[in-house]
Design an enzyme around this catalytic site. Structure first.
Site, PDB file in Angstrom:
ATOM      1  N   SER A  17       3.291  -4.653   2.772  1.00 10.00           N
ATOM      2  CA  SER A  17       3.517  -3.335   2.170  1.00 10.00           C
ATOM      3  C   SER A  17       4.251  -2.417   3.133  1.00 10.00           C
ATOM      4  CB  SER A  17       2.188  -2.705   1.766  1.00 10.00           C
ATOM      5  OG  SER A  17       1.539  -3.453   0.765  1.00 10.00           O
ATOM      6  N   ARG A  40       1.873   5.886   5.244  1.00  6.71           N
ATOM      7  CA  ARG A  40       0.617   5.869   4.480  1.00  6.71           C
ATOM      8  C   ARG A  40       0.686   6.762   3.245  1.00  6.71           C
ATOM      9  NH1 ARG A  40      -2.590   2.652   6.878  1.00  6.71           N
ATOM     10  NH2 ARG A  40      -2.300   2.240   9.084  1.00  6.71           N
ATOM     11  N   HIS A  43       2.627   4.673   0.818  1.00  6.03           N
ATOM     12  CA  HIS A  43       1.785   3.566   0.368  1.00  6.03           C
ATOM     13  C   HIS A  43       0.744   4.041  -0.642  1.00  6.03           C
ATOM     14  CE1 HIS A  43      -1.592   0.600   1.001  1.00  6.03           C
ATOM     15  NE2 HIS A  43      -0.581  -0.216   0.747  1.00  6.03           N
TER      16      HIS A  43
END
Length: 213
Positions: A17, A40, A43
Protein backbone atom coordinates in the site's frame (compact mmCIF):
# COMPACT_ATOMS: atom_id res chain seq x y z
CA UNK A 1 -17.13 -21.24 -1.69
CA UNK A 2 -14.04 -21.27 -3.89
CA UNK A 3 -10.74 -20.31 -2.30
CA UNK A 4 -10.04 -16.71 -3.23
CA UNK A 5 -6.56 -15.49 -4.02
CA UNK A 6 -5.67 -12.40 -1.96
CA UNK A 7 -2.86 -11.08 0.19
CA UNK A 8 -3.19 -12.19 3.81
CA UNK A 9 0.06 -10.97 5.36
CA UNK A 10 -0.70 -7.65 7.13
CA UNK A 11 2.91 -6.46 6.88
CA UNK A 12 2.94 -7.13 3.15
CA UNK A 13 -0.40 -5.36 2.72
CA UNK A 14 1.03 -2.28 4.41
CA UNK A 15 4.25 -2.52 2.42
CA UNK A 16 2.47 -2.74 -0.93
CA UNK A 17 0.00 0.00 0.00
CA UNK A 18 2.65 2.49 1.02
CA UNK A 19 4.88 1.58 -1.92
CA UNK A 20 1.96 2.30 -4.25
CA UNK A 21 1.35 5.67 -2.60
CA UNK A 22 5.02 6.61 -2.87
CA UNK A 23 4.99 5.62 -6.55
CA UNK A 24 1.86 7.60 -7.41
CA UNK A 25 2.27 10.69 -5.23
CA UNK A 26 4.77 13.56 -5.28
CA UNK A 27 5.84 13.95 -1.65
CA UNK A 28 8.75 16.29 -2.32
CA UNK A 29 7.25 19.28 -0.49
CA UNK A 30 7.13 17.36 2.79
CA UNK A 31 9.94 16.69 5.24
CA UNK A 32 10.51 13.10 6.35
CA UNK A 33 8.02 13.20 9.21
CA UNK A 34 5.27 14.85 7.20
CA UNK A 35 5.86 12.37 4.38
CA UNK A 36 4.96 9.55 6.75
CA UNK A 37 1.91 11.42 7.97
CA UNK A 38 0.79 12.30 4.44
CA UNK A 39 1.10 8.66 3.40
CA UNK A 40 -1.11 7.59 6.30
CA UNK A 41 -3.70 10.24 5.48
CA UNK A 42 -3.83 9.00 1.89
CA UNK A 43 -3.96 5.38 3.04
CA UNK A 44 -6.87 6.14 5.39
CA UNK A 45 -9.07 7.57 2.64
CA UNK A 46 -7.78 5.85 -0.53
CA UNK A 47 -7.49 9.12 -2.47
CA UNK A 48 -4.01 10.02 -3.67
CA UNK A 49 -5.06 13.50 -4.78
CA UNK A 50 -5.72 14.52 -1.17
CA UNK A 51 -1.98 15.15 -0.96
CA UNK A 52 -2.48 18.48 -2.70
CA UNK A 53 -4.85 19.65 0.05
CA UNK A 54 -2.66 18.84 3.06
CA UNK A 55 -1.71 22.00 4.90
CA UNK A 56 0.61 22.27 7.89
CA UNK A 57 2.60 24.78 9.89
CA UNK A 58 6.41 24.64 10.17
CA UNK A 59 7.66 21.77 12.36
CA UNK A 60 4.09 20.58 12.97
CA UNK A 61 5.00 16.89 12.84
CA UNK A 62 7.97 17.27 15.19
CA UNK A 63 5.98 19.36 17.67
CA UNK A 64 3.16 16.84 17.75
CA UNK A 65 5.52 13.91 18.12
CA UNK A 66 7.43 15.65 20.92
CA UNK A 67 4.15 16.35 22.72
CA UNK A 68 3.22 12.67 22.66
CA UNK A 69 6.63 11.60 23.91
CA UNK A 70 6.35 14.18 26.69
CA UNK A 71 3.13 12.54 27.86
CA UNK A 72 0.62 15.02 26.45
CA UNK A 73 -3.01 14.00 26.19
CA UNK A 74 -4.74 13.30 22.89
CA UNK A 75 -8.07 15.13 22.80
CA UNK A 76 -10.66 13.95 20.27
CA UNK A 77 -13.92 15.49 19.08
CA UNK A 78 -15.75 12.18 18.64
CA UNK A 79 -15.52 8.59 19.81
CA UNK A 80 -14.70 7.41 16.29
CA UNK A 81 -11.45 9.35 16.38
CA UNK A 82 -10.66 8.03 19.86
CA UNK A 83 -11.26 4.44 18.83
CA UNK A 84 -9.19 4.85 15.66
CA UNK A 85 -6.09 5.74 17.64
CA UNK A 86 -3.95 2.68 18.31
CA UNK A 87 -3.38 2.98 22.03
CA UNK A 88 -0.44 0.59 22.11
CA UNK A 89 1.47 2.82 19.69
CA UNK A 90 1.33 5.88 21.92
CA UNK A 91 4.79 6.39 23.40
CA UNK A 92 3.92 7.51 26.94
CA UNK A 93 0.68 5.72 27.81
CA UNK A 94 -0.97 8.99 26.83
CA UNK A 95 -4.53 9.70 27.91
CA UNK A 96 -7.06 9.75 25.07
CA UNK A 97 -9.89 12.11 25.92
CA UNK A 98 -13.31 12.55 24.34
CA UNK A 99 -15.90 14.54 26.31
CA UNK A 100 -18.78 14.42 23.83
CA UNK A 101 -20.84 12.07 26.01
CA UNK A 102 -20.07 13.73 29.32
CA UNK A 103 -23.38 14.27 31.18
CA UNK A 104 -22.77 18.02 31.45
CA UNK A 105 -22.26 18.64 27.76
CA UNK A 106 -25.91 18.68 26.75
CA UNK A 107 -26.68 21.44 29.27
CA UNK A 108 -23.64 23.46 28.19
CA UNK A 109 -24.80 23.16 24.58
CA UNK A 110 -28.27 24.37 25.56
CA UNK A 111 -26.89 27.36 27.46
CA UNK A 112 -24.50 28.32 24.67
CA UNK A 113 -27.03 27.51 21.95
CA UNK A 114 -24.52 25.43 20.08
CA UNK A 115 -23.71 21.82 19.22
CA UNK A 116 -22.60 19.26 21.78
CA UNK A 117 -19.36 18.97 19.80
CA UNK A 118 -18.62 22.64 20.42
CA UNK A 119 -19.91 22.59 24.01
CA UNK A 120 -17.49 19.84 25.02
CA UNK A 121 -14.57 22.16 24.32
CA UNK A 122 -15.33 23.79 27.70
CA UNK A 123 -14.30 20.49 29.29
CA UNK A 124 -11.04 20.36 27.35
CA UNK A 125 -9.54 23.46 28.94
CA UNK A 126 -7.68 21.74 31.79
CA UNK A 127 -6.08 19.24 29.41
CA UNK A 128 -5.04 21.52 26.54
CA UNK A 129 -1.55 22.29 27.80
CA UNK A 130 0.91 20.12 25.86
CA UNK A 131 -1.87 18.17 24.16
CA UNK A 132 -2.52 17.02 20.62
CA UNK A 133 -6.11 17.82 19.61
CA UNK A 134 -7.53 15.64 16.83
CA UNK A 135 -10.76 16.87 15.23
CA UNK A 136 -12.11 14.68 12.44
CA UNK A 137 -15.83 15.22 12.48
CA UNK A 138 -17.15 18.48 13.89
CA UNK A 139 -16.38 21.89 12.38
CA UNK A 140 -18.11 23.53 15.35
CA UNK A 141 -15.59 21.94 17.72
CA UNK A 142 -12.72 23.39 15.69
CA UNK A 143 -14.34 26.82 15.52
CA UNK A 144 -14.98 26.81 19.28
CA UNK A 145 -11.46 25.64 20.09
CA UNK A 146 -10.02 28.54 18.10
CA UNK A 147 -12.38 30.87 19.94
CA UNK A 148 -11.42 29.74 23.44
CA UNK A 149 -7.72 29.93 22.60
CA UNK A 150 -8.29 33.41 21.27
CA UNK A 151 -10.02 34.25 24.56
CA UNK A 152 -6.95 33.17 26.51
CA UNK A 153 -7.18 29.41 26.98
CA UNK A 154 -3.93 27.47 26.96
CA UNK A 155 -2.73 26.60 23.48
CA UNK A 156 -2.30 22.90 22.65
CA UNK A 157 0.96 21.62 21.21
CA UNK A 158 -0.75 20.75 17.93
CA UNK A 159 -4.21 20.85 16.39
CA UNK A 160 -5.02 18.20 13.81
CA UNK A 161 -8.06 19.83 12.24
CA UNK A 162 -9.64 17.61 9.60
CA UNK A 163 -13.43 17.89 10.05
CA UNK A 164 -15.47 16.56 7.15
CA UNK A 165 -18.65 17.90 5.65
CA UNK A 166 -20.59 20.52 3.73
CA UNK A 167 -21.42 23.06 6.44
CA UNK A 168 -18.50 24.75 8.15
CA UNK A 169 -15.82 22.18 7.34
CA UNK A 170 -14.06 24.28 4.72
CA UNK A 171 -14.41 27.46 6.74
CA UNK A 172 -13.23 26.01 10.04
CA UNK A 173 -10.13 24.55 8.42
CA UNK A 174 -9.42 27.80 6.63
CA UNK A 175 -9.66 29.58 10.01
CA UNK A 176 -7.19 27.14 11.53
CA UNK A 177 -4.74 27.48 8.66
CA UNK A 178 -4.96 31.27 8.74
CA UNK A 179 -4.85 31.54 12.54
CA UNK A 180 -2.79 34.38 13.99
CA UNK A 181 -2.43 32.69 17.38
CA UNK A 182 0.77 30.83 16.47
CA UNK A 183 -1.00 27.48 16.85
CA UNK A 184 0.82 24.57 15.17
CA UNK A 185 -1.58 22.68 12.91
CA UNK A 186 -2.08 19.92 10.38
CA UNK A 187 -5.16 20.08 8.18
CA UNK A 188 -6.70 19.08 4.85
CA UNK A 189 -8.27 21.89 2.86
CA UNK A 190 -11.76 21.51 1.47
CA UNK A 191 -14.68 19.28 2.36
CA UNK A 192 -12.73 16.07 2.76
CA UNK A 193 -11.63 14.79 6.14
CA UNK A 194 -13.11 12.48 8.72
CA UNK A 195 -12.41 10.46 11.82
CA UNK A 196 -10.23 7.89 10.05
CA UNK A 197 -7.94 10.61 8.73
CA UNK A 198 -7.68 12.36 12.09
CA UNK A 199 -6.79 9.16 13.94
CA UNK A 200 -4.37 8.15 11.16
CA UNK A 201 -2.53 11.42 11.71
CA UNK A 202 -2.18 10.70 15.43
CA UNK A 203 -0.97 7.19 14.70
CA UNK A 204 1.64 8.63 12.33
CA UNK A 205 2.89 10.95 15.07
CA UNK A 206 3.24 7.96 17.41
CA UNK A 207 5.62 6.57 14.82
CA UNK A 208 5.83 2.92 15.84
CA UNK A 209 4.74 1.61 12.46
CA UNK A 210 7.59 3.37 10.69
CA UNK A 211 8.79 0.27 8.89
CA UNK A 212 5.55 0.33 6.90
CA UNK A 213 5.96 3.97 5.85
Amino acid sequence: MAHLDYERDPDEIYRQSFATIRKEVDLSRFDQGMQKLAIRLIHSCGMVDVVDDIAFSPNAFDLGREALFAGGSVICDVEMVRHGIIKRLLPSDNDIICCLNDPSVRQIAKEQQTTRSAAQVELWRDNLDGSVVAIGNAPTALFRLLEVIGEGAVRPALIIGIPVGFVGAVESKDALIANELDIPFISVRGRRGGSAMASAAVNALAGKLENHG
